[in-house]
Each structure stands twice: as C-alpha cells, then as structure tokens.
Design an enzyme around this catalytic site. Structure first.
Site, PDB file in Angstrom:
ATOM      1  N   ASN A   9       0.865  -1.183   0.000  1.00 16.38           N
ATOM      2  CA  ASN A   9       0.000   0.000   0.000  1.00 16.38           C
ATOM      3  C   ASN A   9       0.901   1.232   0.000  1.00 16.38           C
ATOM      4  O   ASN A   9       1.488   1.564   1.025  1.00 16.38           O
ATOM      5  CB  ASN A   9      -0.891  -0.022   1.251  1.00 16.38           C
ATOM      6  CG  ASN A   9      -1.717   1.242   1.372  1.00 16.38           C
ATOM      7  OD1 ASN A   9      -1.849   2.007   0.411  1.00 16.38           O
ATOM      8  ND2 ASN A   9      -2.275   1.477   2.559  1.00 16.38           N
ATOM      9  N   TRP A  10       0.997   1.866  -1.149  1.00 16.30           N
ATOM     10  CA  TRP A  10       1.898   3.034  -1.262  1.00 16.30           C
ATOM     11  C   TRP A  10       1.283   4.303  -0.674  1.00 16.30           C
ATOM     12  O   TRP A  10       1.932   5.337  -0.634  1.00 16.30           O
ATOM     13  CB  TRP A  10       2.248   3.280  -2.728  1.00 16.30           C
ATOM     14  CG  TRP A  10       3.222   2.284  -3.294  1.00 16.30           C
ATOM     15  CD1 TRP A  10       3.877   1.283  -2.623  1.00 16.30           C
ATOM     16  CD2 TRP A  10       3.659   2.186  -4.668  1.00 16.30           C
ATOM     17  NE1 TRP A  10       4.691   0.588  -3.489  1.00 16.30           N
ATOM     18  CE2 TRP A  10       4.574   1.114  -4.746  1.00 16.30           C
ATOM     19  CE3 TRP A  10       3.357   2.896  -5.822  1.00 16.30           C
ATOM     20  CZ2 TRP A  10       5.196   0.743  -5.945  1.00 16.30           C
ATOM     21  CZ3 TRP A  10       3.971   2.534  -7.017  1.00 16.30           C
ATOM     22  CH2 TRP A  10       4.887   1.474  -7.066  1.00 16.30           C
ATOM     23  N   LYS A  11       0.037   4.267  -0.286  1.00 17.58           N
ATOM     24  CA  LYS A  11      -0.657   5.454   0.247  1.00 17.58           C
ATOM     25  C   LYS A  11      -0.452   6.641  -0.705  1.00 17.58           C
ATOM     26  O   LYS A  11      -0.464   6.444  -1.921  1.00 17.58           O
ATOM     27  CB  LYS A  11      -0.162   5.756   1.662  1.00 17.58           C
ATOM     28  CG  LYS A  11      -0.133   4.513   2.545  1.00 17.58           C
ATOM     29  CD  LYS A  11       0.081   4.835   3.990  1.00 17.58           C
ATOM     30  CE  LYS A  11       0.304   3.558   4.758  1.00 17.58           C
ATOM     31  NZ  LYS A  11      -0.025   3.641   6.137  1.00 17.58           N
ATOM     32  N   HIS A  96      -9.687   0.991   4.723  1.00 16.60           N
ATOM     33  CA  HIS A  96      -8.358   1.113   5.343  1.00 16.60           C
ATOM     34  C   HIS A  96      -8.471   2.025   6.559  1.00 16.60           C
ATOM     35  O   HIS A  96      -9.289   2.953   6.575  1.00 16.60           O
ATOM     36  CB  HIS A  96      -7.358   1.681   4.319  1.00 16.60           C
ATOM     37  CG  HIS A  96      -5.955   1.698   4.846  1.00 16.60           C
ATOM     38  ND1 HIS A  96      -5.472   2.721   5.620  1.00 16.60           N
ATOM     39  CD2 HIS A  96      -4.955   0.790   4.743  1.00 16.60           C
ATOM     40  CE1 HIS A  96      -4.219   2.448   5.965  1.00 16.60           C
ATOM     41  NE2 HIS A  96      -3.878   1.279   5.444  1.00 16.60           N
ATOM     42  N   GLU A  98      -6.867   4.468   7.578  1.00 10.39           N
ATOM     43  CA  GLU A  98      -6.775   5.915   7.317  1.00 10.39           C
ATOM     44  C   GLU A  98      -8.078   6.440   6.714  1.00 10.39           C
ATOM     45  O   GLU A  98      -8.475   7.579   6.965  1.00 10.39           O
ATOM     46  CB  GLU A  98      -5.555   6.215   6.427  1.00 10.39           C
ATOM     47  CG  GLU A  98      -4.273   6.074   7.236  1.00 10.39           C
ATOM     48  CD  GLU A  98      -3.104   5.494   6.468  1.00 10.39           C
ATOM     49  OE1 GLU A  98      -3.083   5.571   5.230  1.00 10.39           O
ATOM     50  OE2 GLU A  98      -2.189   4.959   7.130  1.00 10.39           O
ATOM     51  N   GLU A 168      -5.747  -5.222  10.255  1.00  7.22           N
ATOM     52  CA  GLU A 168      -4.729  -4.198  10.503  1.00  7.22           C
ATOM     53  C   GLU A 168      -5.061  -3.471  11.802  1.00  7.22           C
ATOM     54  O   GLU A 168      -5.847  -2.497  11.790  1.00  7.22           O
ATOM     55  CB  GLU A 168      -4.702  -3.197   9.354  1.00  7.22           C
ATOM     56  CG  GLU A 168      -4.325  -3.792   8.029  1.00  7.22           C
ATOM     57  CD  GLU A 168      -3.711  -2.741   7.116  1.00  7.22           C
ATOM     58  OE1 GLU A 168      -2.542  -2.874   6.782  1.00  7.22           O
ATOM     59  OE2 GLU A 168      -4.396  -1.774   6.778  1.00  7.22           O
ATOM     60  N   SER A 213       3.073  -2.300  10.351  1.00  8.50           N
ATOM     61  CA  SER A 213       4.525  -2.266  10.577  1.00  8.50           C
ATOM     62  C   SER A 213       5.220  -3.578  10.213  1.00  8.50           C
ATOM     63  O   SER A 213       6.146  -4.007  10.903  1.00  8.50           O
ATOM     64  CB  SER A 213       4.824  -1.862  12.024  1.00  8.50           C
ATOM     65  OG  SER A 213       4.346  -0.550  12.273  1.00  8.50           O
ATOM     66  N   GLY A 234       2.732  -1.046   4.328  1.00  6.48           N
ATOM     67  CA  GLY A 234       2.749   0.359   3.939  1.00  6.48           C
ATOM     68  C   GLY A 234       4.179   0.851   3.801  1.00  6.48           C
ATOM     69  O   GLY A 234       4.828   0.670   2.766  1.00  6.48           O
ATOM     70  N   GLY A 235       4.708   1.432   4.884  1.00  2.80           N
ATOM     71  CA  GLY A 235       6.018   2.091   4.850  1.00  2.80           C
ATOM     72  C   GLY A 235       7.127   1.273   4.212  1.00  2.80           C
ATOM     73  O   GLY A 235       7.896   1.783   3.376  1.00  2.80           O
TER      74      GLY A 235
HETATM   75  C1  PEP Z   1      -0.922   0.113   5.794  1.00  5.63           C
HETATM   76  O1  PEP Z   1      -0.939   1.262   5.434  1.00  5.63           O
HETATM   77  O2  PEP Z   1      -1.814  -0.661   5.402  1.00  5.63           O
HETATM   78  C2  PEP Z   1       0.148  -0.345   6.679  1.00  5.63           C
HETATM   79  C3  PEP Z   1       0.062  -1.551   7.172  1.00  5.63           C
HETATM   80  O3  PEP Z   1       1.152   0.547   6.938  1.00  5.63           O
HETATM   81  P1  PEP Z   1       2.546   0.219   7.681  1.00  5.63           P
HETATM   82  O4  PEP Z   1       3.105  -1.046   7.083  1.00  5.63           O
HETATM   83  O5  PEP Z   1       3.406   1.410   7.393  1.00  5.63           O
HETATM   84  O6  PEP Z   1       2.251   0.046   9.124  1.00  5.63           O
END
Ligand code: PEP
Length: 264
Positions: A9-11, A96, A98, A168, A213, A234-235
């Site tokens: 997920n590049w957001k 999601h 966010e 999540e 994470s 994500g990150g």
């Molecule tokens: C996400 O945005 O779905 C996510 C899991 O982010 P991160 O891996 O940065 O926690």
C-alpha cells in the site's frame, strides 16, 4: 494455507515517474514466482502506469486504494470502481484505517464500497482492525467482527467476487509496533470463524492478510502463523530494495521441501 499474498500500500506516495522507476527496478530483480502473489496499491493516478509495467504477469496484481460507492456522477475528486478497473485495477482496498479514522468513513460506507467493487468486477480487500483503546478495553474481537459483518453485508455474491480481508490493528499501522504472530493468528482465527458463518466452507479460500509495521524482519514469523495468508505493507513497501526483501520471504513450505530434499 492459501497461496500467500504480499500487498504493497503506497498510500499518497510515488507519482507516475517514481512508480515507473520503482517497477522497473522491482521487475528486474523479482522474476515470476508461482508460490506467491504480489499486489500493488499505488495512488489512483499511477494504477495505469504500474499495470503497464507489470505487462500481464499473472503473479502480480494491481489495485486501487479507494473507490466511491456510486458508479458515476457529480463526485469531484473521487474515482468509481469502473474507472479503477478500466485503469487496470482488479482489487480495491476498502475501509483502510486511514479512510476510517482520518476521513471518517463509516461501516455503512465500507459496505457500499464493497458492493460497488462487486458491481465493477473488483475484488474488495476489506480492512478491519481495532484502535489501541479498543484493544486495551478488550474489544478487539467485537470491533473486528462488527467491521467484517458490516463491510460484507451488501455483497450479492460473496464467492463470485472472491473478497479478501486485511486485519490491521490501528495501533500497529505506521508505528513500528507489530502484533506478535500469536496475537495476529488469534484474531485471524476469529475472522476465519466468522467468514465460515457467512459463506461456509468457502471461507477457507478467502485470504486474510495481516498489516501493521510489517518488514523483512518480522514477515517470516507472521507468514508462518496459522490463518495468516499474507501481509499488507505500507512504509516498508515504498523502497524497492526493502519491498524485494519482503516479497522474497522464505515460506514454511519452501523450507520444509528443502529439508526433505536434503534428508534432514
Ligand atoms: C498500511 O498502510 O496498510 C500499513 C500496514 O502501513 P505500515 O506497514 O506502514 O504500518
């Protein structure tokens, strides 16, 4: 265990030129793998770019991060399921954290978005997860089940569109705190039981991913936990090198086959 899925997920990161450069690096270093599926969720403006770079590779899918619940109309700034599909998406993230907690998306809206995905022929990946205070109040199960039941409540034919689920926990997203493999597995078990109540035996075929994470260090333990069918990242998916080391995670089945072959 389902064939594992690694989803990025590049957001709101990587425009078309960065996305193209990322994909060229990634595809050069990641030959086709038949034992896992990769999904990229780039920003809407890059779906077509990423899909073009993927060039029909069947082990890599492209998804949208969000769609509107209506099929068309005066909704400035939104994209519909049909538009996402036309751009090359076959999957869409719905609910999601966010979207829920920054943009105030409700359970009812996630239900309408899942239904819109179904109409457009997109597989919804419904994201569920509790906030820290809900976890501390012992409400993880209640929250996750409420979001799950609501999110899929308007699907006409759940099996035909083969939805996915991502667990999540909100407190783990972008914080560096990850659920332990045991904790993730316990909640995935609860999700799986509820899916069984909704669709019976077909629940086994619905992938349930863990997100929060995830990185190359914790992915192996998470992916070997019962009921964890993949990871949503994500990150750590933003840098091609970091993402390549995650998607190359050695799977339990792979390790067992090697041990068998070497007679250990
Ligand atoms: C996400 O945005 O779905 C996510 C899991 O982010 P991160 O891996 O940065 O926690």
């Amino acid at each position: 265990m389902n064939h594992p899925i690694f989803a990025a997920n590049w957001k709101m990161n990587h425009g078309p030129s960065e996305a193209r450069a990322f994909m060229k690096t990634f595809l050069t270093q990641y030959p086709r793998h038949y034992d896992r599926t990769i999904i990229f969720f780039p920003p809407a403006a890059c779906i077509e770019t990423v899909d073009r770079e993927v060039d029909g590779r069947s082990d890599i899918l492209v998804g949208a991060q969000n769609i509107h619940w209506e099929d068309q109309g005066a909704f400035t700034g939104e994209i519909s399921g049909q538009i996402a599909r036309d751009a090359g998406a076959t999957v869409v993230l719905v609910g999601h954290s966010e979207r829920r907690h920054v943009f105030g998306e409700t359970d009812e809206e996630t239900a309408r978005k899942c239904a819109a995905a179904e109409r457009a022929g997109l597989r919804p990946m419904l994201c569920v997860g509790e906030k820290l205070e809900e976890r501390e109040a012992g409400k993880t199960e209640e929250v996750v089940l409420r979001q799950l039941r609501a999110g899929f409540s308007r699907l006409a034919q759940m099996d035909a569109f083969n939805p996915l689920v991502a667990y999540e926990p909100v407190w783990a997203i972008g914080t560096g705190r990850t659920a332990t493999a045991d904790d993730a597995s316990a909640t995935h078990g609860v999700i799986r039981e509820e899916l069984k109540a909704i669709v019976g035996d077909r629940a086994r075929a619905i992938p349930v991913l863990y997100g929060g994470s995830v990185n190359a260090g914790n992915a192996p333990a998470l992916l070997s936990a019962p009921d964890v069918d993949g990871v949503l990242v994500g990150g750590a998916s933003l840098d091609a090198g970091s993402w390549i080391s995650i998607v190359r995670t050695r799977l339990t089945a792979e390790i067992a086959a090697e041990e068998l072959a070497s007679g250990e």
